[in-house]
Write a protein that holds these residues in place. Structure first.
Motif, PDB file in Angstrom:
ATOM      1  N   LYS A  91      -5.071  25.242 -16.719  1.00  0.00           N
ATOM      2  CA  LYS A  91      -4.693  23.871 -17.065  1.00  0.00           C
ATOM      3  C   LYS A  91      -3.997  23.147 -15.924  1.00  0.00           C
ATOM      4  N   CYS A  92      -3.212  23.864 -15.140  1.00  0.00           N
ATOM      5  CA  CYS A  92      -2.454  23.259 -14.049  1.00  0.00           C
ATOM      6  C   CYS A  92      -3.145  23.612 -12.727  1.00  0.00           C
ATOM      7  N   VAL A  93      -3.827  22.637 -12.145  1.00  0.00           N
ATOM      8  CA  VAL A  93      -4.561  22.879 -10.910  1.00  0.00           C
ATOM      9  C   VAL A  93      -3.608  22.839  -9.721  1.00  0.00           C
ATOM     10  N   ILE A  94      -3.712  23.831  -8.880  1.00  0.00           N
ATOM     11  CA  ILE A  94      -2.923  23.890  -7.653  1.00  0.00           C
ATOM     12  C   ILE A  94      -3.786  23.291  -6.555  1.00  0.00           C
ATOM     13  N   SER A  95      -3.289  22.260  -5.900  1.00  0.00           N
ATOM     14  CA  SER A  95      -4.042  21.603  -4.832  1.00  0.00           C
ATOM     15  C   SER A  95      -3.106  21.287  -3.670  1.00  0.00           C
ATOM     16  N   VAL A  96      -3.702  20.891  -2.543  1.00  0.00           N
ATOM     17  CA  VAL A  96      -2.929  20.505  -1.364  1.00  0.00           C
ATOM     18  C   VAL A  96      -3.484  19.192  -0.822  1.00  0.00           C
TER      19      VAL A  96
ATOM     20  N   GLU B 231      -4.659  16.795   2.391  1.00  0.00           N
ATOM     21  CA  GLU B 231      -5.435  17.135   3.590  1.00  0.00           C
ATOM     22  C   GLU B 231      -4.577  17.350   4.831  1.00  0.00           C
ATOM     23  N   ASP B 232      -3.348  16.867   4.824  1.00  0.00           N
ATOM     24  CA  ASP B 232      -2.484  17.064   5.991  1.00  0.00           C
ATOM     25  C   ASP B 232      -1.586  18.300   5.858  1.00  0.00           C
ATOM     26  N   GLU B 233      -1.860  19.135   4.888  1.00  0.00           N
ATOM     27  CA  GLU B 233      -1.096  20.382   4.698  1.00  0.00           C
ATOM     28  C   GLU B 233      -1.272  21.280   5.918  1.00  0.00           C
ATOM     29  N   ILE B 234      -0.220  21.927   6.345  1.00  0.00           N
ATOM     30  CA  ILE B 234      -0.270  22.870   7.459  1.00  0.00           C
ATOM     31  C   ILE B 234      -1.015  24.125   6.979  1.00  0.00           C
ATOM     32  N   VAL B 235      -1.965  24.583   7.788  1.00  0.00           N
ATOM     33  CA  VAL B 235      -2.829  25.691   7.393  1.00  0.00           C
ATOM     34  C   VAL B 235      -2.033  26.945   7.034  1.00  0.00           C
ATOM     35  N   SER B 236      -0.999  27.254   7.801  1.00  0.00           N
ATOM     36  CA  SER B 236      -0.212  28.459   7.494  1.00  0.00           C
ATOM     37  C   SER B 236       0.495  28.327   6.142  1.00  0.00           C
ATOM     38  N   GLU B 237       0.918  27.116   5.784  1.00  0.00           N
ATOM     39  CA  GLU B 237       1.546  26.898   4.474  1.00  0.00           C
ATOM     40  C   GLU B 237       0.513  27.061   3.354  1.00  0.00           C
ATOM     41  N   MET B 238      -0.697  26.574   3.593  1.00  0.00           N
ATOM     42  CA  MET B 238      -1.752  26.718   2.603  1.00  0.00           C
ATOM     43  C   MET B 238      -2.107  28.191   2.417  1.00  0.00           C
ATOM     44  N   ALA B 239      -2.166  28.936   3.508  1.00  0.00           N
ATOM     45  CA  ALA B 239      -2.450  30.372   3.430  1.00  0.00           C
ATOM     46  C   ALA B 239      -1.363  31.089   2.627  1.00  0.00           C
ATOM     47  N   HIS B 240      -0.123  30.701   2.849  1.00  0.00           N
ATOM     48  CA  HIS B 240       0.989  31.284   2.099  1.00  0.00           C
ATOM     49  C   HIS B 240       0.844  30.973   0.612  1.00  0.00           C
TER      50      HIS B 240
ATOM     51  N   LYS C  96      -7.908  32.305  -4.741  1.00  0.00           N
ATOM     52  CA  LYS C  96      -8.877  32.457  -3.653  1.00  0.00           C
ATOM     53  C   LYS C  96      -9.290  31.127  -3.042  1.00  0.00           C
ATOM     54  N   ARG C  97      -9.130  30.046  -3.800  1.00  0.00           N
ATOM     55  CA  ARG C  97      -9.541  28.727  -3.333  1.00  0.00           C
ATOM     56  C   ARG C  97      -8.533  27.684  -3.772  1.00  0.00           C
ATOM     57  N   VAL C  98      -8.464  26.597  -3.002  1.00  0.00           N
ATOM     58  CA  VAL C  98      -7.564  25.503  -3.363  1.00  0.00           C
ATOM     59  C   VAL C  98      -8.249  24.178  -3.010  1.00  0.00           C
ATOM     60  N   PRO C  99      -8.254  23.223  -3.956  1.00  0.00           N
ATOM     61  CA  PRO C  99      -8.814  21.911  -3.654  1.00  0.00           C
ATOM     62  C   PRO C  99      -7.937  21.181  -2.634  1.00  0.00           C
ATOM     63  N   VAL C 100      -8.585  20.504  -1.688  1.00  0.00           N
ATOM     64  CA  VAL C 100      -7.885  19.705  -0.685  1.00  0.00           C
ATOM     65  C   VAL C 100      -8.151  18.239  -1.039  1.00  0.00           C
ATOM     66  N   LEU C 101      -7.074  17.466  -1.186  1.00  0.00           N
ATOM     67  CA  LEU C 101      -7.190  16.090  -1.658  1.00  0.00           C
ATOM     68  C   LEU C 101      -6.772  15.069  -0.613  1.00  0.00           C
ATOM     69  N   ARG C 102      -7.402  13.904  -0.692  1.00  0.00           N
ATOM     70  CA  ARG C 102      -7.003  12.728   0.091  1.00  0.00           C
ATOM     71  C   ARG C 102      -6.878  11.589  -0.922  1.00  0.00           C
ATOM     72  N   ASP C 103      -5.686  11.050  -1.073  1.00  0.00           N
ATOM     73  CA  ASP C 103      -5.446   9.981  -2.054  1.00  0.00           C
ATOM     74  C   ASP C 103      -5.960  10.371  -3.436  1.00  0.00           C
TER      75      ASP C 103
ATOM     76  N   CYS D 259     -12.414  18.617   0.041  1.00  0.00           N
ATOM     77  CA  CYS D 259     -13.105  19.902   0.183  1.00  0.00           C
ATOM     78  C   CYS D 259     -12.373  20.956  -0.625  1.00  0.00           C
ATOM     79  N   ILE D 260     -12.934  22.142  -0.626  1.00  0.00           N
ATOM     80  CA  ILE D 260     -12.301  23.306  -1.238  1.00  0.00           C
ATOM     81  C   ILE D 260     -12.028  24.282  -0.109  1.00  0.00           C
ATOM     82  N   ALA D 261     -10.763  24.619   0.102  1.00  0.00           N
ATOM     83  CA  ALA D 261     -10.404  25.610   1.119  1.00  0.00           C
ATOM     84  C   ALA D 261     -10.432  26.988   0.474  1.00  0.00           C
TER      85      ALA D 261
END
Length: 65
Positions: A25-30, A32-41, A49-56, A61-63
């Protein structure tokens, strides 16, 4: 060795009939300007295994691991 929570998730996923039946129910997203190491963490910490990347609030994309 399994635990009751994993067993319940596995049962629900294998018996679901719609996307809504198996999705969280609660989607975890980031953003597009998220730092890659923070996203990996985040992926490691949340055990996903995947996280949606959002702009506005729109999908860019899906990372993936």
């Amino acid at each position: 060795m399994s635990n009751p929570e994993q067993d319940a998730k596995g049962f629900a996923k294998s018996h679901g009939r719609t996307a809504g039946d198996i999705m969280i129910k609660c989607v975890i997203s980031v953003d597009e300007d998220e730092i890659v190491s923070e996203m990996a963490h985040l992926l490691e910490e949340r055990r996903i295994k995947r996280v949606p990347v959002l702009r506005d609030r729109a999908l860019v994309c899906i990372a993936s691991r």
